[in-house]
Design an enzyme around this catalytic site. Structure first.
Site, PDB file in Angstrom:
ATOM      1  CG  ASP A  63      37.224 -35.348  41.641  1.00  0.00           C
ATOM      2  OD1 ASP A  63      37.383 -34.262  42.213  1.00  0.00           O
ATOM      3  OD2 ASP A  63      37.713 -36.427  42.036  1.00  0.00           O
ATOM      4  CG  ASP A  69      37.657 -40.352  34.947  1.00  0.00           C
ATOM      5  OD1 ASP A  69      38.742 -40.865  35.232  1.00  0.00           O
ATOM      6  OD2 ASP A  69      37.396 -39.150  35.145  1.00  0.00           O
ATOM      7  CD  GLU A  92      38.512 -41.509  42.571  1.00  0.00           C
ATOM      8  OE1 GLU A  92      39.682 -41.329  42.865  1.00  0.00           O
ATOM      9  OE2 GLU A  92      37.954 -40.961  41.606  1.00  0.00           O
ATOM     10  CD  GLU A  93      35.291 -41.783  38.267  1.00  0.00           C
ATOM     11  OE1 GLU A  93      34.299 -41.047  38.209  1.00  0.00           O
ATOM     12  OE2 GLU A  93      36.453 -41.331  38.362  1.00  0.00           O
ATOM     13  CG  ASP A 114      41.204 -43.785  41.050  1.00  0.00           C
ATOM     14  OD1 ASP A 114      40.495 -43.647  40.041  1.00  0.00           O
ATOM     15  OD2 ASP A 114      41.847 -42.855  41.567  1.00  0.00           O
ATOM     16  CG  LEU A 116      41.941 -43.360  33.501  1.00  0.00           C
ATOM     17  CD1 LEU A 116      42.792 -44.587  33.232  1.00  0.00           C
ATOM     18  CD2 LEU A 116      41.230 -42.956  32.235  1.00  0.00           C
ATOM     19  CG  ASP A 117      44.842 -41.541  40.500  1.00  0.00           C
ATOM     20  OD1 ASP A 117      43.992 -41.094  41.269  1.00  0.00           O
ATOM     21  OD2 ASP A 117      46.020 -41.137  40.454  1.00  0.00           O
ATOM     22  CD  GLU A 278      43.162 -41.385  44.798  1.00  0.00           C
ATOM     23  OE1 GLU A 278      43.292 -40.911  43.666  1.00  0.00           O
ATOM     24  OE2 GLU A 278      42.877 -40.670  45.769  1.00  0.00           O
TER      25      GLU A 278
HETATM   26  P1  AFP Z   1      42.244 -36.565  38.999  1.00  0.00           P
HETATM   27  O1  AFP Z   1      41.995 -38.045  38.783  1.00  0.00           O
HETATM   28  O2  AFP Z   1      40.975 -35.756  39.119  1.00  0.00           O
HETATM   29  O3  AFP Z   1      43.198 -36.011  37.995  1.00  0.00           O
HETATM   30  O4  AFP Z   1      42.903 -36.431  40.455  1.00  0.00           O
HETATM   31  C1  AFP Z   1      44.189 -36.897  40.616  1.00  0.00           C
HETATM   32  C2  AFP Z   1      44.514 -37.074  42.066  1.00  0.00           C
HETATM   33  O5  AFP Z   1      43.504 -37.737  42.756  1.00  0.00           O
HETATM   34  C3  AFP Z   1      45.834 -37.817  42.194  1.00  0.00           C
HETATM   35  O6  AFP Z   1      46.127 -38.626  41.096  1.00  0.00           O
HETATM   36  C4  AFP Z   1      46.855 -36.716  42.357  1.00  0.00           C
HETATM   37  O7  AFP Z   1      47.969 -37.116  43.126  1.00  0.00           O
HETATM   38  C5  AFP Z   1      46.084 -35.620  43.040  1.00  0.00           C
HETATM   39  O8  AFP Z   1      44.723 -35.817  42.659  1.00  0.00           O
HETATM   40  C6  AFP Z   1      46.537 -34.279  42.589  1.00  0.00           C
HETATM   41  O9  AFP Z   1      45.863 -33.326  43.338  1.00  0.00           O
HETATM   42  P2  AFP Z   1      46.204 -31.758  43.191  1.00  0.00           P
HETATM   43  O10 AFP Z   1      45.727 -31.364  41.819  1.00  0.00           O
HETATM   44  O11 AFP Z   1      45.422 -31.126  44.293  1.00  0.00           O
HETATM   45  O12 AFP Z   1      47.676 -31.595  43.366  1.00  0.00           O
END
Ligand code: AFP
Length: 332
Positions: A63, A69, A92-93, A114, A116-117, A278
């Site tokens: 990512d 983040d 996670e980072e 994680d 900053l999810d 997560e």
């Molecule tokens: P990011 O932290 O890169 O925005 O990812 C978010 C995530 O890990 C989680 O928070 C979401 O539920 C999921 O990804 C969303 O995934 P999709 O974009 O594939 O739906």
């Protein structure tokens, strides 16, 4: 009106445990302070300065790393790493764990996060969050071993998340109920706002990235088709709600019921979400709110550990709906 602060609450909970030393309360205190710093920075994002946008780096999951983040990761690791309460931090980072050296007085806990999810949503002002999980070091001796870092998820001492949303909330469980605190921005203090959260047994929403339908197996397609059918007795059709920020989708599911799903698919054979950072912490929260968390086949907290960054399919929410999902997914 007398209000309970987060620290008071954690201390009271810890006192119920006769062998408690106060180390857990200190650790929770550091998480709380770090979350306030991150909350402030998230709220400022967009006002100027240079905090929005990408760092240009790619993390261990492939990512793109946002500046926020990195800021959140550094804030949590610095505060918690210096607290004398943990011997290791995984994030996670970061591809590798941070092991706390002897001169920094390692404590008995292992902190996983994680930081900053949902951070790809930062620039459109969608709620994002920090997810955390705490384990106890189980090996004897000074070294942190694989046995400590890859414990079964049902060994979590505590887990929770902070949601940076229309208000900032801190939700946690230490295995005896789930409690929610809201940050009072004027006082800079978290106060108890949800005592003993219980997920509704059913609910009426489902949450999934339906853009991935083509990549699902027939059972997953059948499950979503079932949730969309009309049936008064089971409250179907369910409403679709999907934000794409796990903490936000989870928080809604916890309070309102229903099911959140991130299944395995042709692109992500093991699912997309990270087990330790997560799925497992949120599973502990959900179970302590009387909900259910599964990989679609079995209880998520019973899954065998494979690696720090392992991914897993996730089906989480109201117990009746998650059970139904497991049943449909198991059908031929
Ligand atoms: P990011 O932290 O890169 O925005 O990812 C978010 C995530 O890990 C989680 O928070 C979401 O539920 C999921 O990804 C969303 O995934 P999709 O974009 O594939 O739906």
């Amino acid at each position: 009106m007398e209000r309970t602060t987060l620290v008071q609450h954690v201390r009271r909970q810890e006192k119920k445990n006769p062998g408690a030393t106060g180390e857990f309360t200190s650790l929770m205190n550091e998480i709380m302070v770090a979350s306030k710093i991150v909350s402030l920075e998230v709220n400022k994002a967009g006002i100027g300065g240079d905090i929005l946008g990408l760092t240009g780096k790619i993390n261990v999951h492939g990512d793109e790393v946002q500046k926020l983040d990195e800021f959140a990761d550094l804030t949590f690791t610095r505060l918690i790493g210096n607290s004398g309460t943990v011997c290791a931090i995984t994030s996670e980072e970061r591809s590798k764990p941070i092991l706390i050296p002897r001169e920094k007085h390692p404590g008995k806990y292992i902190f996983m996060m994680d930081p900053l999810d949902g951070s790809s949503n930062i620039d459109v002002n969608v709620s994002i969050g920090t997810i955390f999980s705490i384990y106890r070091k189980i090996s004897t001796g000074d070294q942190v071993t694989e046995e400590d870092l890859l414990q079964k998820a049902d060994q979590q001492v505590a887990a929770g998340y902070i949601i940076y949303g229309s208000s900032t909330m801190f939700i946690y469980t230490a295995g005896q109920g789930v409690f929610g605190f809201t940050l009072d921005p004027a006082l800079g203090e978290y106060f108890l706002s949800y005592n003993c959260i219980q997920v509704p047994p059913q609910g009426n929403t489902y949450s999934i990235n339906e853009g991935n339908t083509e990549n699902w197996d027939p059972q997953q397609k059948a499950l979503v088709a079932y949730l969309k059918e009309s049936d008064k007795a089971t409250g179907r059709p369910y409403k679709l709600r999907y934000i794409g920020s796990l903490v936000s989708d989870f928080h809604r599911t916890l309070l309102k019921g229903g099911i959140f799903m991130y299944p395995r698919d042709k692109k992500n054979q093991q699912g997309k979400l990270r087990f330790y950072f997560e799925a497992a912490p949120l599973a502990m929260v959900m179970e302590n709110a009387n909900g259910r968390a599964s990989d679609g086949r079995q209880r998520l907290l019973d899954l065998p550990p494979e690696g720090i960054h392992q991914c897993v399919p996730l089906f989480i929410g109201s117990p009746e709906v998650v059970e139904t999902a497991e049943r449909i997914l198991a059908s031929e």
